[in-house]
Design an enzyme around this catalytic site. Structure first.
Site, PDB file in Angstrom:
ATOM      1  N   ARG A  86       0.807  -1.227   0.000  1.00 23.20           N
ATOM      2  CA  ARG A  86       0.000   0.000   0.000  1.00 23.20           C
ATOM      3  C   ARG A  86       0.837   1.272   0.000  1.00 23.20           C
ATOM      4  O   ARG A  86       0.537   2.215  -0.731  1.00 23.20           O
ATOM      5  CB  ARG A  86      -0.931   0.030   1.217  1.00 23.20           C
ATOM      6  N   THR A  87       1.863   1.307   0.826  1.00 20.34           N
ATOM      7  CA  THR A  87       2.640   2.550   0.904  1.00 20.34           C
ATOM      8  C   THR A  87       3.305   2.812  -0.439  1.00 20.34           C
ATOM      9  O   THR A  87       3.245   3.916  -0.979  1.00 20.34           O
ATOM     10  CB  THR A  87       3.686   2.467   2.036  1.00 20.34           C
ATOM     11  N   LYS A 115      27.380  -4.443  -4.871  1.00 15.63           N
ATOM     12  CA  LYS A 115      28.818  -4.338  -5.153  1.00 15.63           C
ATOM     13  C   LYS A 115      29.557  -3.638  -4.023  1.00 15.63           C
ATOM     14  O   LYS A 115      30.695  -3.218  -4.181  1.00 15.63           O
ATOM     15  CB  LYS A 115      29.040  -3.548  -6.442  1.00 15.63           C
ATOM     16  N   ARG A 136      11.831   3.579   2.396  1.00 16.70           N
ATOM     17  CA  ARG A 136      11.441   2.673   3.486  1.00 16.70           C
ATOM     18  C   ARG A 136      12.616   1.759   3.771  1.00 16.70           C
ATOM     19  O   ARG A 136      13.157   1.131   2.853  1.00 16.70           O
ATOM     20  CB  ARG A 136      10.230   1.840   3.076  1.00 16.70           C
ATOM     21  N   HIS A 169       6.422   5.929  11.074  1.00 16.68           N
ATOM     22  CA  HIS A 169       5.792   5.799   9.754  1.00 16.68           C
ATOM     23  C   HIS A 169       4.893   7.029   9.594  1.00 16.68           C
ATOM     24  O   HIS A 169       3.675   6.936   9.643  1.00 16.68           O
ATOM     25  CB  HIS A 169       4.983   4.495   9.704  1.00 16.68           C
TER      26      HIS A 169
HETATM   27  C1  NCD Z   1       2.407  -0.997   8.012  1.00 18.84           C
HETATM   28  C2  NCD Z   1       3.913  -0.900   8.036  1.00 18.84           C
HETATM   29  O1  NCD Z   1       4.580  -1.217   7.053  1.00 18.84           O
HETATM   30  O2  NCD Z   1       4.396  -0.487   9.071  1.00 18.84           O
HETATM   31  N1  NCD Z   1       1.845  -1.169   6.753  1.00 18.84           N
HETATM   32  C3  NCD Z   1       1.607  -0.076   5.962  1.00 18.84           C
HETATM   33  O3  NCD Z   1       2.478   0.706   5.676  1.00 18.84           O
HETATM   34  N2  NCD Z   1       0.342   0.099   5.565  1.00 18.84           N
HETATM   35  C4  NCD Z   1       1.852  -1.925   9.008  1.00 18.84           C
HETATM   36  C5  NCD Z   1       2.311  -3.349   9.010  1.00 18.84           C
HETATM   37  O4  NCD Z   1       3.140  -3.776   8.223  1.00 18.84           O
HETATM   38  O5  NCD Z   1       1.785  -4.070   9.879  1.00 18.84           O
END
Ligand code: NCD
Length: 361
Positions: A86-87, A115, A136, A169
């Site tokens: 989703r993100t 590398k 991320r 997050h």
């Molecule tokens: C979350 C995350 O990655 O922290 N998911 C997200 O970004 N929607 C929650 C999770 O992974 O449980």
């Protein structure tokens, strides 16, 4: 106010969260987006308002053409070295709405990191080709470190933290706030509400960031409901104490349901187990929302989940109008578009277009 190029890494990393948050908002506008703490009530109101305007403008071809034109000369790099659906996809969609072209690295085994290139050099490389980095990582402080590194080069570009380890997050918290703003729009907004967090609160970064954003609202009660090994950490409770926020800590999920205005379910974050199967020993069967719980839930309450879900919410619950997690997911696209537009200073143009072209309902 000191921005990241006016301070050494040692001094920046030693700042308190509040001081870092201030340094991240030059001219009261987000540049790097690293911490939930950098957003105050006025920023959350403005972002939610902008997201709604974008949502309405995007409903027709002319509006979409306007949005596309805003950033068609810009490119974004999505650097996701941790799994994401989703993100990642909502950032892609948000970039496309605003016309940004997208590059991606999702698997560092296909990049020069294999590398032996340092992450610093990888990120500087992105800044040679792109105007924005969304990242991320499983390391908690990496986006922060990279933001400082880039701010001290001759090609600084903003970094958005799309999930940093177990820590933060912030854009998930923004979409969660937007979902709460929309859900409670006709009932006095988020002020005065009782928000219940459920599940693995110890290792869930979405809960940590949302708990921080909720401190911006008046008279909110935050409830943390989990089996003891997964209970919320003391740094979050200290943050709430310092902000004068009321909270409750409990292991009794069913008992928490009737009083809740919002229930925020989360999954067990077992990717952080020190040994495979560690958290399987914790019984979470009592922390799942099932159809029989619907009758306990207020008619006006909302049920949320950042997803992915396992069995924390039974799919039979999805059709209940109080189940907001699918809308919550879509809200992520709108609020991320609003955030990127704000970082690059296109928010005013969007407001003007909306006022001129979208009839007031
Ligand atoms: C979350 C995350 O990655 O922290 N998911 C997200 O970004 N929607 C929650 C999770 O992974 O449980």
């Amino acid at each position: 106010m000191r921005t990241l190029d006016q301070i050494s890494w040692e001094n920046f990393s030693a700042l308190s969260l509040g001081e870092k948050a201030t340094a991240l908002m030059p001219d009261d506008r987000p540049y790097h987006v690293l911490l939930a703490q950098q957003f105050q009530r006025r920023h959350l109101d403005a972002l939610g308002d902008l997201a709604t305007r974008i949502r309405f403008i995007a409903k027709n071809r002319e509006g979409m053409a306007f949005l596309h034109s805003l950033m068609a000369y810009r490119r974004a790099m999505l650097y996701f070295s941790q799994p994401s659906s989703r993100t990642f996809l909502s950032f892609c969609a948000a970039c496309e709405i605003l016309g940004l072209a997208i590059g991606e690295v999702r698997d560092t085994s296909t990049s020069s990191e294999l590398k032996g290139e340092t992450q610093e050099d990888s990120v500087r490389t992105f800044s040679s080709y792109f105007d924005l980095i969304v990242m991320r990582t499983k390391e908690a402080g990496l986006a922060e470190r990279m933001s400082w590194v880039l701010s001290n080069t001759d090609r600084p570009i903003p970094i958005i933290n799309a999930g940093s380890g177990r820590d933060q997050h912030p854009t998930q918290a923004l979409l969660d706030i937007y979902t709460l703003q929309r859900s409670f729009a006709a009932r006095g907004g988020i002020d005065g509400k009782r928000i219940v967090f459920v599940g693995d609160l110890q290792r869930g970064r979405t809960v940590r960031s949302l708990a921080a954003l909720l401190t911006n609202y008046r008279d909110v009660t935050q409830c943390f409901c989990a089996p003891p090994p997964f209970q919320i950490q003391s740094d979050i409770l200290s943050m709430l104490d310092a902000a004068g926020v009321r909270y409750e800590v409990s292991a009794d999920f069913t008992g928490m349901i009737p009083g809740a205005d919002a229930i925020y379910m989360t999954r067990v974050q077992d990717e952080w187990d020190s040994q495979i199967g560690d958290s399987a020993r914790v019984d979470v069967s009592q922390y799942c929302f099932r159809v029989e719980h619907l009758s306990l839930l207020k008619p006006t309450a909302v049920l949320m989940h950042p997803f992915p879900r396992r069995n924390e919410i039974s799919p039979d619950v999805d059709r209940d109008p109080r189940a907001k997690y699918w809308r919550q997911m879509r809200n992520g696209m709108w609020i991320r578009a609003a955030l990127i537009a704000t970082i690059f200073g296109h928010d005013q143009a969007i407001r003007e277009y909306h006022e001129k072209n979208i009839p007031v309902a």
